[in-house]
Design an enzyme around this catalytic site. Sequence first.
Site, mmCIF file in Angstrom:
data_model
loop_
_atom_site.group_PDB
_atom_site.id
_atom_site.type_symbol
_atom_site.label_atom_id
_atom_site.label_comp_id
_atom_site.label_asym_id
_atom_site.label_seq_id
_atom_site.Cartn_x
_atom_site.Cartn_y
_atom_site.Cartn_z
ATOM 1 C CG HIS A 218 118.085 77.515 50.595
ATOM 2 N ND1 HIS A 218 117.049 77.772 49.725
ATOM 3 C CD2 HIS A 218 117.524 77.512 51.819
ATOM 4 C CE1 HIS A 218 115.919 77.887 50.405
ATOM 5 N NE2 HIS A 218 116.176 77.735 51.680
ATOM 6 C CE1 TYR A 222 115.204 80.168 55.438
ATOM 7 C CE2 TYR A 222 116.960 78.790 54.575
ATOM 8 C CZ TYR A 222 115.608 79.042 54.778
ATOM 9 O OH TYR A 222 114.672 78.153 54.301
ATOM 10 C CG HIS A 372 109.120 80.380 46.675
ATOM 11 N ND1 HIS A 372 108.714 80.337 47.993
ATOM 12 C CD2 HIS A 372 110.479 80.190 46.691
ATOM 13 C CE1 HIS A 372 109.768 80.119 48.773
ATOM 14 N NE2 HIS A 372 110.850 80.044 48.020
ATOM 15 C CG PHE A 373 112.341 84.180 44.259
ATOM 16 C CD1 PHE A 373 112.500 85.502 43.958
ATOM 17 C CD2 PHE A 373 112.632 83.234 43.273
ATOM 18 C CE1 PHE A 373 112.919 85.905 42.701
ATOM 19 C CE2 PHE A 373 113.044 83.619 42.014
ATOM 20 C CZ PHE A 373 113.185 84.969 41.725
ATOM 21 C CG HIS A 374 109.180 88.449 43.297
ATOM 22 N ND1 HIS A 374 109.673 87.563 42.382
ATOM 23 C CD2 HIS A 374 109.746 89.648 43.010
ATOM 24 C CE1 HIS A 374 110.502 88.199 41.567
ATOM 25 N NE2 HIS A 374 110.566 89.471 41.921
ATOM 26 N NE ARG A 435 113.756 81.205 37.859
ATOM 27 C CZ ARG A 435 114.580 81.031 38.911
ATOM 28 N NH1 ARG A 435 114.774 79.812 39.424
ATOM 29 N NH2 ARG A 435 115.214 82.039 39.458
ATOM 30 N NE ARG A 436 117.111 83.095 36.555
ATOM 31 C CZ ARG A 436 118.120 82.582 37.224
ATOM 32 N NH1 ARG A 436 118.646 81.449 36.852
ATOM 33 N NH2 ARG A 436 118.616 83.206 38.268
HETATM 34 FE FE1 HAS Z 1 112.860 79.448 48.855
HETATM 35 C C1 HAS Z 1 113.849 78.692 45.612
HETATM 36 C C2 HAS Z 1 112.271 76.146 49.458
HETATM 37 C C3 HAS Z 1 112.155 80.172 52.159
HETATM 38 C C4 HAS Z 1 114.041 82.655 48.389
HETATM 39 N N1 HAS Z 1 113.738 80.475 47.299
HETATM 40 C C5 HAS Z 1 114.027 79.991 46.046
HETATM 41 C C6 HAS Z 1 114.606 81.044 45.254
HETATM 42 C C7 HAS Z 1 114.695 82.149 46.049
HETATM 43 C C8 HAS Z 1 114.142 81.783 47.333
HETATM 44 C C9 HAS Z 1 115.277 83.490 45.682
HETATM 45 O O1 HAS Z 1 113.012 73.446 48.201
HETATM 46 C C10 HAS Z 1 114.990 80.932 43.780
HETATM 47 C C11 HAS Z 1 116.433 80.626 43.574
HETATM 48 C C12 HAS Z 1 116.739 80.614 42.076
HETATM 49 O O2 HAS Z 1 116.950 81.696 41.519
HETATM 50 O O3 HAS Z 1 116.715 79.528 41.493
HETATM 51 N N2 HAS Z 1 112.269 78.370 50.472
HETATM 52 C C13 HAS Z 1 112.053 77.035 50.499
HETATM 53 C C14 HAS Z 1 111.586 76.639 51.830
HETATM 54 C C15 HAS Z 1 111.548 77.784 52.585
HETATM 55 C C16 HAS Z 1 112.001 78.862 51.726
HETATM 56 C C17 HAS Z 1 111.209 75.272 52.289
HETATM 57 N N3 HAS Z 1 113.035 81.086 50.030
HETATM 58 C C18 HAS Z 1 112.712 81.166 51.368
HETATM 59 C C19 HAS Z 1 113.030 82.466 51.879
HETATM 60 C C20 HAS Z 1 113.564 83.175 50.816
HETATM 61 C C21 HAS Z 1 113.560 82.285 49.668
HETATM 62 C C22 HAS Z 1 112.829 82.906 53.309
HETATM 63 C C23 HAS Z 1 114.091 84.558 50.740
HETATM 64 C C24 HAS Z 1 114.157 85.385 51.744
HETATM 65 N N4 HAS Z 1 113.013 77.762 47.734
HETATM 66 C C25 HAS Z 1 112.774 76.493 48.201
HETATM 67 C C26 HAS Z 1 113.152 75.520 47.160
HETATM 68 C C27 HAS Z 1 113.616 76.244 46.064
HETATM 69 C C28 HAS Z 1 113.503 77.648 46.460
HETATM 70 C C29 HAS Z 1 113.079 74.059 47.223
HETATM 71 C C30 HAS Z 1 114.172 75.693 44.746
HETATM 72 C C31 HAS Z 1 113.107 75.452 43.770
HETATM 73 C C32 HAS Z 1 113.635 75.125 42.385
HETATM 74 O O4 HAS Z 1 113.100 74.184 41.786
HETATM 75 O O5 HAS Z 1 114.541 75.789 41.867
HETATM 76 C C33 HAS Z 1 111.164 77.863 54.059
HETATM 77 O O6 HAS Z 1 112.177 78.499 54.810
HETATM 78 C C34 HAS Z 1 109.855 78.536 54.252
HETATM 79 C C35 HAS Z 1 109.365 78.433 55.690
HETATM 80 C C36 HAS Z 1 108.336 79.473 55.959
HETATM 81 C C37 HAS Z 1 107.201 79.275 56.632
HETATM 82 C C38 HAS Z 1 106.229 80.433 56.785
HETATM 83 C C39 HAS Z 1 106.129 80.936 58.219
HETATM 84 C C40 HAS Z 1 105.213 82.117 58.266
HETATM 85 C C41 HAS Z 1 105.426 83.241 58.996
HETATM 86 C C42 HAS Z 1 104.414 84.369 58.931
HETATM 87 C C43 HAS Z 1 103.419 84.288 60.081
HETATM 88 C C44 HAS Z 1 102.423 85.406 60.007
HETATM 89 C C45 HAS Z 1 101.984 86.098 61.073
HETATM 90 C C46 HAS Z 1 100.994 87.217 60.880
HETATM 91 C C47 HAS Z 1 102.437 85.849 62.458
HETATM 92 C C48 HAS Z 1 106.852 77.987 57.226
HETATM 93 C C49 HAS Z 1 106.591 83.419 59.905
HETATM 94 C C50 HAS Z 1 99.623 86.834 61.416
HETATM 95 C C51 HAS Z 1 98.825 88.022 61.775
HETATM 96 C C52 HAS Z 1 97.723 88.451 61.172
HETATM 97 C C53 HAS Z 1 97.049 89.629 61.662
HETATM 98 C C54 HAS Z 1 97.164 87.769 59.953
#
Ligand code: HAS
Length: 560
Positions: A218, A222, A372-374, A435-436
Amino acid sequence: MQVTKSFKKIVFLELAIPLALLVIGIYHGLMQTIYRAGVLQQTSFAKLDYYQGLTLHGVINALVLTTFFAVAFGHVTMTFYLKREPNKKLMWTSFILMVTGVVLAAWAMLAGKASVLYTFYPPLKAHPCFYLGAALLIVGSWIPLFDWARMYNSWKKENPRTKTPLAVLGTLINFIIWFVCTLAVAYEVLVLLVPWSLGWTDTVNVNLARTLFWFFGHALVYFWLLPAYIMFYTILPKIAGGKLYSDLAGRVALFLFLIFSIPVGVHHQYSDPTITQGVKFLHGMLTYGVAIPSFITAFTIAASLEYAGRQNGAKGLFGWMGKLPWFDQNRFLFSYFICGLILFVFGGVTGIVNSSYSLNSVVHNTAWLPGHFHMTVAGPVFLGIAGMSIYIFAGMSGRKIKMPKIVTIVPYLWMFGMLIFSFGMSWGGLRGEPRRTNLGTTYLNPDHELFRSDWVPTTLIALLGGIIMFIAGMLFIIAFFSTVFSKKQTEGVLEIPVSEAYHDEKRVAIFDRFKPWLIAMVAVLLVAYIPALLNVNENSGPKAPRFNIDNPVPEVSVKK
Ligand code: HAS
């Protein structure tokens, strides 16, 4: 800033080699959607097996491209901000180790001897060259951290009262996270998997291997994300025409990543029986903690963009959105960053769904997960890598970017394809689509007894998204290599847009020192992982207790 030829050469190679491999990586992404939609109802195509293709897709896109880019971008940011270059011998050593690792792993995957997917969970077994290749890639990527630390210390001695530039802070934090988390996977590979793969040991502790993998796995996400965050904080406000809303907010977010990125790995193991509920609950709570720096980032970057829009002459509540440089070819990086951010809104929300213990049992191992992860790794991460690679290359080599209109439009096409693809995957996942899985051989084959007609629309939507993304990805690769092979126009220089801070808070010592945060990082890690590893030790192997069939926890701990 002028940089030496050898510096340029290494950075160019680190950017171009993985982008060339990306042709194979995205081809296998497209093939996944084709197999899954039942267009192909066979186990292999063009002499490459389904799982071989999926392994190539995951390893090239998620491990090779991201690691090479993080190192190259780290060299660029450290050099640009500290005004001194890394040691060339160490740069070459790191590069050669990483390339050797990639060659070994690529051979094993292409020979069909390592179809173990990018998570290489045992009991799936790969050729030792695959594991050795992965280890060399990691060791090669460690080397720059030690040299950057030396550069930073010498800069700090000369500038004791100057705030550490945000990009430098982010790069160092990212590679500290990377160094610590990869220690676990190095142990998994060298102590558990290589001896087992060589036949020196008969069995392997699957539970321990999975736990060590997710200690790394995990934090890995990051490690992918932080280079993109560095771009959002330090480059995006400037190219949008504004300022960074708060420099301190960026520092707080980065230090929070240092503390929370690693001790959350068990949220990938909610269904693993060896780990007890208490530990799963703790990791679940810490996972909500790791979302906080992203919420801080969402607010800070949105405020920076609003300020930029108003500086560009916007009026009204939402008028600023229309005044951002959406299609400005001279500021093409904006389109890569904004599309990444928009995708990350959905990637973040789906991540928070995953982290809930109860909701996770609905989506775990379904197509929801790639949905999610894409929107994370193939959203802000990939778009940041693509945009920044062509920007750095063109600037440092003194070349003009070829096909500038296409280069500016590609991110929108990619985002559009990704939203369609991820919608199909997420909807399918909620309907139980695994998946997979090569769905075309069974569930998406109308002649098969297991045929699921309700998965036809979801997989077709994902296929449509996959085709659009493939076109966008190929257009980018053509534009990148057309630029690489074009004629040099000037003597290249290393220049990066630098955002000024709107609130340039005065230097707060605690946000400019690593020591207290490193201590906090180690303390949280121990609290989170000692019980997890004790659980694994107690509940796996020949003396393991019985397991309750309805609940993924050992019976003995239920009785306690
Ligand atoms: Fe995840 C599984 C939870 C973030 C990648 N994640 C995965 C897997 C990958 C992955 C590859 O709790 C699959 C692994 C596998 O092969 O089994 N993930 C989270 C959580 C976050 C999170 C809580 N993941 C990421 C990031 C990844 C990534 C970043 C890659 C870079 N994930 C999980 C969990 C699993 C999981 C479980 C396991 C599930 C299972 O059952 O296997 C957090 O860090 C997310 C926080 C993000 C936010 C969004 C903030 C939004 C922003 C954009 C703002 C937009 C603006 C534009 C400013 C709170 C910063 C506005 C302007 C306009 C003009 C509209």
